[in-house]
Design a protein around this motif. Sequence first.
Motif, PDB file in Angstrom:
ATOM      1  N   ARG A  73       5.314  -2.204  -2.599  1.00  0.00           N
ATOM      2  CA  ARG A  73       5.789  -3.321  -1.773  1.00  0.00           C
ATOM      3  C   ARG A  73       5.129  -3.316  -0.403  1.00  0.00           C
ATOM      4  NH1 ARG A  73       9.215  -1.882  -5.446  1.00  0.00           N
ATOM      5  NH2 ARG A  73      10.941  -3.196  -6.153  1.00  0.00           N
ATOM      6  N   ASN A  74       4.056  -2.525  -0.264  1.00  0.00           N
ATOM      7  CA  ASN A  74       3.350  -2.419   1.016  1.00  0.00           C
ATOM      8  C   ASN A  74       4.187  -1.787   2.113  1.00  0.00           C
ATOM      9  OD1 ASN A  74       0.696  -3.107   0.817  1.00  0.00           O
ATOM     10  ND2 ASN A  74       1.132  -5.307   0.834  1.00  0.00           N
ATOM     11  N   LYS A 130      12.921  -7.321   2.140  1.00  0.00           N
ATOM     12  CA  LYS A 130      11.660  -6.859   1.560  1.00  0.00           C
ATOM     13  C   LYS A 130      10.464  -7.418   2.326  1.00  0.00           C
ATOM     14  CE  LYS A 130       9.077  -7.181  -2.748  1.00  0.00           C
ATOM     15  NZ  LYS A 130       8.875  -8.076  -3.882  1.00  0.00           N
ATOM     16  N   GLU A 131      10.522  -8.725   2.600  1.00  0.00           N
ATOM     17  CA  GLU A 131       9.405  -9.352   3.327  1.00  0.00           C
ATOM     18  C   GLU A 131       9.299  -8.801   4.747  1.00  0.00           C
ATOM     19  OE1 GLU A 131       9.264 -13.849   1.571  1.00  0.00           O
ATOM     20  OE2 GLU A 131      11.178 -13.125   2.327  1.00  0.00           O
ATOM     21  N   GLU A 167       7.531  -5.295   4.951  1.00  0.00           N
ATOM     22  CA  GLU A 167       6.130  -5.214   4.545  1.00  0.00           C
ATOM     23  C   GLU A 167       5.233  -4.733   5.679  1.00  0.00           C
ATOM     24  OE1 GLU A 167       4.242  -8.701   2.752  1.00  0.00           O
ATOM     25  OE2 GLU A 167       5.722  -8.478   1.133  1.00  0.00           O
ATOM     26  N   ASN A 168       4.287  -3.876   5.327  1.00  0.00           N
ATOM     27  CA  ASN A 168       3.314  -3.324   6.288  1.00  0.00           C
ATOM     28  C   ASN A 168       3.947  -2.470   7.383  1.00  0.00           C
ATOM     29  OD1 ASN A 168       1.101  -4.582   5.027  1.00  0.00           O
ATOM     30  ND2 ASN A 168       1.640  -6.493   6.074  1.00  0.00           N
TER      31      ASN A 168
END
Length: 340
Positions: free
Chosen positions: A110-111, A235-236, A239-240
């Motif tokens: 999921r990065n 989740k979004e 990310e990163n």
Amino acid sequence: MATSSDKIEDCEVCGKNKAKYTCPKCEVRTCCLECVNIHKKELECDGIRDKTKFIPLKSFTDLDILSDYRFLEEAARTVDQLKRNPLKNYTCEISLPMHLNKLKIAAFKRNITLQFMPQHFSRHQNNTTYFNWKTNELYWKIEWIFPQANCTKWVTKRVLEHTRLSLLIEEILYPTKSIKKKNDIEELSLKICLNEKLQFYQAAGLSRIKVLLKAEKVLKSDLKFYELDITLSLKENLENKTIIEFPTIYIILNDHACMYEIIDTDDEDIIDSKYNSASERRKRKYKQTNMKEETNSTVNYFFNSEFSESDEEKSNKKSKSKWLSNCNIPNYNELVKMKQ
Ligand SMILES: [Zn+2]
Ligand SMILES: [Zn+2]
């Protein structure tokens, strides 16, 4: 060691009597216990010899080498004790248990860079983050901090990653609305308590708050935050990012935003490259020290394994305690022979 001739004759504290004692730390000469105590108070001296104090080579005596040797022994003993202590012998090399490995891989896909702390750290022990591999869903533990409400903390144990952030925050901001089991008195009282503490936030509402994720693995990470978008899912938002065990999310009032350093994930240069691969750094360091040893013509008697493995040494091994051999400290008698 100073000879008696260059020692100060009279007590340096009272000046009345002949000095009898020398302080092992500051070398102040005193005559009696009373004067010793006065010097300790006035010079803030604890009277304990400083084992690592610099001694010029010309005043370096056999007594000093014995002292250094005892110091190394003490260090080796401490290392050995820590190695035996299951609470402290953790190193990064230990491979992760299966479920944590799966969790880490799931996050990676999921990065998200998920990292774990040593097993005895409470942040690790209390982490309820969970990966359901059958449904391929990640459930995060989240720690919420409300700095403008006396740093009130709230923990949600398992949040499905697809949940929108605004929903999660609403549930916490208005805790009494989201009570599912009305008969759970403990939960009810906790939520009523939280409700009281968050009054400023409730007055501000979702539109006048900022949601920040504590940055990890960046320079001065203690003070840096990423701003999260509450219209996106958890989740979004993750990310990163790098997460240590579980996300710690700060909810702040807009008026206080200037007190926080908010950074962008795109700022590549702020990421501390030192942290990126600790193992590589270690390898590099190891190489460097090896190279140094090759070019250095003087021999380090204390840590040179060739010396501790010499024939003489081997015959002595039985009498040597195990921790001594572990740390490659030669027997003291051998060491003195080598010196001559
Ligand atoms: Zn005195
Ligand atoms: Zn002293």
